[in-house]
Structures are given as C-alpha cells and as structure tokens.
Design a protein around this motif. Sequence first.
Motif, PDB file in Angstrom:
ATOM      1  N   ARG A  14      33.753  44.460  45.307  1.00 27.99           N
ATOM      2  CA  ARG A  14      34.872  43.769  44.646  1.00 27.99           C
ATOM      3  C   ARG A  14      34.551  43.549  43.172  1.00 27.99           C
ATOM      4  O   ARG A  14      35.408  43.715  42.305  1.00 27.99           O
ATOM      5  N   VAL A  15      33.302  43.177  42.887  1.00 31.25           N
ATOM      6  CA  VAL A  15      32.874  43.000  41.498  1.00 31.25           C
ATOM      7  C   VAL A  15      32.957  44.326  40.752  1.00 31.25           C
ATOM      8  O   VAL A  15      33.449  44.400  39.617  1.00 31.25           O
ATOM      9  N   VAL A  16      32.506  45.395  41.411  1.00 27.23           N
ATOM     10  CA  VAL A  16      32.592  46.724  40.793  1.00 27.23           C
ATOM     11  C   VAL A  16      34.044  47.075  40.489  1.00 27.23           C
ATOM     12  O   VAL A  16      34.370  47.550  39.395  1.00 27.23           O
ATOM     13  N   GLY A  17      34.928  46.835  41.454  1.00 29.65           N
ATOM     14  CA  GLY A  17      36.334  47.142  41.242  1.00 29.65           C
ATOM     15  C   GLY A  17      36.900  46.416  40.038  1.00 29.65           C
ATOM     16  O   GLY A  17      37.643  46.991  39.229  1.00 29.65           O
ATOM     17  N   ALA A  18      36.543  45.141  39.878  1.00 31.15           N
ATOM     18  CA  ALA A  18      37.017  44.373  38.725  1.00 31.15           C
ATOM     19  C   ALA A  18      36.556  45.005  37.423  1.00 31.15           C
ATOM     20  O   ALA A  18      37.302  45.085  36.443  1.00 31.15           O
ATOM     21  N   MET A  19      35.326  45.507  37.402  1.00 33.13           N
ATOM     22  CA  MET A  19      34.793  46.108  36.186  1.00 33.13           C
ATOM     23  C   MET A  19      35.343  47.505  35.935  1.00 33.13           C
ATOM     24  O   MET A  19      35.228  48.029  34.827  1.00 33.13           O
ATOM     25  N   GLN A  70      42.701  42.631  40.561  1.00 35.88           N
ATOM     26  CA  GLN A  70      42.075  41.754  41.551  1.00 35.88           C
ATOM     27  C   GLN A  70      43.082  40.961  42.378  1.00 35.88           C
ATOM     28  O   GLN A  70      42.754  40.474  43.466  1.00 35.88           O
ATOM     29  N   GLU A  71      44.295  40.839  41.889  1.00 33.54           N
ATOM     30  CA  GLU A  71      45.324  40.174  42.687  1.00 33.54           C
ATOM     31  C   GLU A  71      45.703  41.008  43.901  1.00 33.54           C
ATOM     32  O   GLU A  71      46.163  40.477  44.912  1.00 33.54           O
ATOM     33  N   ALA A  72      45.513  42.304  43.800  1.00 38.23           N
ATOM     34  CA  ALA A  72      45.910  43.205  44.885  1.00 38.23           C
ATOM     35  C   ALA A  72      44.758  43.582  45.806  1.00 38.23           C
ATOM     36  O   ALA A  72      44.978  44.122  46.887  1.00 38.23           O
ATOM     37  N   VAL A  73      43.522  43.308  45.404  1.00 41.10           N
ATOM     38  CA  VAL A  73      42.351  43.737  46.170  1.00 41.10           C
ATOM     39  C   VAL A  73      42.150  42.840  47.388  1.00 41.10           C
ATOM     40  O   VAL A  73      42.221  41.619  47.280  1.00 41.10           O
TER      41      VAL A  73
END
Length: 386
Positions: free
Chosen positions: A220-225, A230-233
């Motif tokens: 999840r942190v990787v996805g944010a970067m 992040q609202e959809a994850v």
Amino acid sequence: MPHTDASMDTLRLAGDELADATVAALFDRGEVGKFNTLMRYVSTAGAPLPDGLPDVAREYLAATSAPPAWVDWAEMEKARLFFIDNNVHITTALSFASMPACYVVPHVAKLLSASHGLKYPAKRMAETGQFTVYLMQPGAFEAGSRFIPAAQKVRLLHASIRHHLNREDLWDAGTLGTPICQEDMIGGQMFFSMLVLDSLHRLGIHMSQEGAEAYYYAWRVVGAMLGVDQEAVPKNLDEARRFLDLYMIRHMGPSAEGAHLTRQLIDLYEEVVPGTFFDPIVSALIRYLVGDTCADWLDVPHTPWDTVVKSVPHLLGVLESIEDRSPFGAWALDRLGQLTTVFELSSLTRGRVMHYAIPEQLKKDYGVSSAVPRHHRWTPPAPAVS
C-alpha cells in the motif's frame, strides 16, 4: 467502500496527474534525453541533484521525495522481516504467479509488449526484482537508499507510456480507458501483494496473520509512492480479495501477446536453471500457481512435472520444520534464500543496475489497439461471491 463495476469503470479513466504533467512538460520542451542522462546519476535518496536537470523534473522530485505521512514504521519493519524470512518464496511467487497474472489480462499484455518488447523479458523481471529488493532493505526510505529514486523513476516511466500511447494513437481509450489507469495500477498492486500471499499459501508456506497483513501494508505504501489513488485502494486483505476477484473477472482472458510473453518468461527461466533436466519445472510451477484455466490461456505446456510439483508444499513443510526447531537451520535457510534471490537477480540483470529511463519512443513494430476485453497461520480470505 466496496468496489463495483461502475466504480471500476471510473478508475479506468484516471491516470497520475502529477507524473503525467511532468512527462508532458519534458516532451514539450524536448528535455527527455537530458533528463534521462542526468537521472542516471541520481540513484540514492538525499543525493544532490545534478546541475542542468530541468526545473519541472526538480519540482517533481521534490514533491515525491518522501513517503506518505501516514506510514506506520513499525508495520514496515514487520514487512521487512517477513520478506527476509520468505524471500525465496516471494521471489518464486513474483516470477511464476504475479508476472503470468499480468499476462492473462489481455490489454496489460498488449501494453507490456509495446513498452518493453517481446525479446527482452528479463528487463521487466529484473526491474521488478530489483525494485522489491530495494523496498525491503533496512532504511529503504532514508537518505542513501535506492528505493525512493527507483519509485520516482518507475512513476515517470508509467506516465511516459501513457504519453506515448495516447500521442501516437496506439491505444483505444474509448474501449480500454486510460493506459496504465488507476484500476490497472491497483490491479498490479494486488498481483504483487495479495496474489503473492495466495501463492505462498498454495506452496504451503506458514505465514502469520500479522506477517501477511504487514506485507500487504508495505505494498500500500509502494502504491502511494507510485501515484495510486489511496482513496480507491483496498485497505485490508478482505477488501483486497474482493478487488482482485472483481478485477480478474472483468478482464482476464487469452491473448496472443500474453501467450508470447509467457513463452519468453519460460525460456528465460529455463536458461537460469542449470542444465536441462529441471527445465519443465518452470512450466509446472506456473501452471500450479495460476491454475489450469489461466495456464491454458497462456499456452503453458503440460509436462511430467505437473504432478511432481504438487509435492512442493510437503518439501517446504519439512524445511520449515527444520527452521522452527533449529536456530542454525533457520539461519542457514534464510541465508540460502538470500543467496538464491541475489543469484536470480544477478542472472536477470547480467550484473547491471536497471535505470528505469523514460522511453523516447515505443517499439514501432508492436502497436496497441482494442483488446478482448507459525502461529495463528494466515489463510486467504474467501473468494468474493459474484
């Protein structure tokens, strides 16, 4: 919130506003070549940026130079320890489940064909492996680490592919939405997290609930970067299961590009495996981890090892018993896993560092058009009911 076909359709329209604007400006000003040349010298977080770097690139790098403020560092340390304990199994899952899963989504397979080429599959495997190793190093988010610059470059790489496909009219946006859209980026995040955990479970690897949750959290942190909304994850493993199931039901299917990429992947790993006797285990592992339906779509051949590979969980169970009972055995197996991962990565990279440069053009001969659409052991969330 629970995802639906309607919410997923909305995610197909969105890209990455910050990275897309940065790449568009670099191309408009003819500064992509200069950017790529100078960014080869930016490989560690906190290092001074080289003179002559375009202003728009400096602004982007400043805006993306730190992880999100909400990161729980204790959870990230749990994820790192989980990776150390399971690195060879995670590498196996990434190689023989996550990558073929990408290929079983036809429009993703077409995009990978256009952006990476069919004749160098080692490049994407090397980039993925190197990226994961950077992520799981101590101090991955501190000055001197290689992870943050790698994430910044991968995000721009994705934006550049969107730029090329749209500018050169190689993508049917009306049918497929935005290339490397938010839905596909979240789907990719699920392949490298939820699907990896599924594969470890299928291999019989003992995982605690805490370890599985921490590994998912790290991605999840990787996805944010990487610019993922992040609202959809999905925020937890149960939500991740529902998203992954819906995503695959919406998109998975056969394609010529998927079968070709899979054949290249099999050939690549048969070269890595010493000798030829064990070559069929590559196909057998893919078939075992992705299932017969997906394996058939990808033209994964049946081999005599299809039955043999089903005993892998029992063998791994014996090794884990040794690990649990002996501190020396645990050290030796962890060390063996580390060496195996390093050997595989060095074989894929040929000893070179992958630089994630922005491509100034895509392969001309592969156009992209519309596609046919130990304790408290962790067990995967049940499949979502459609």
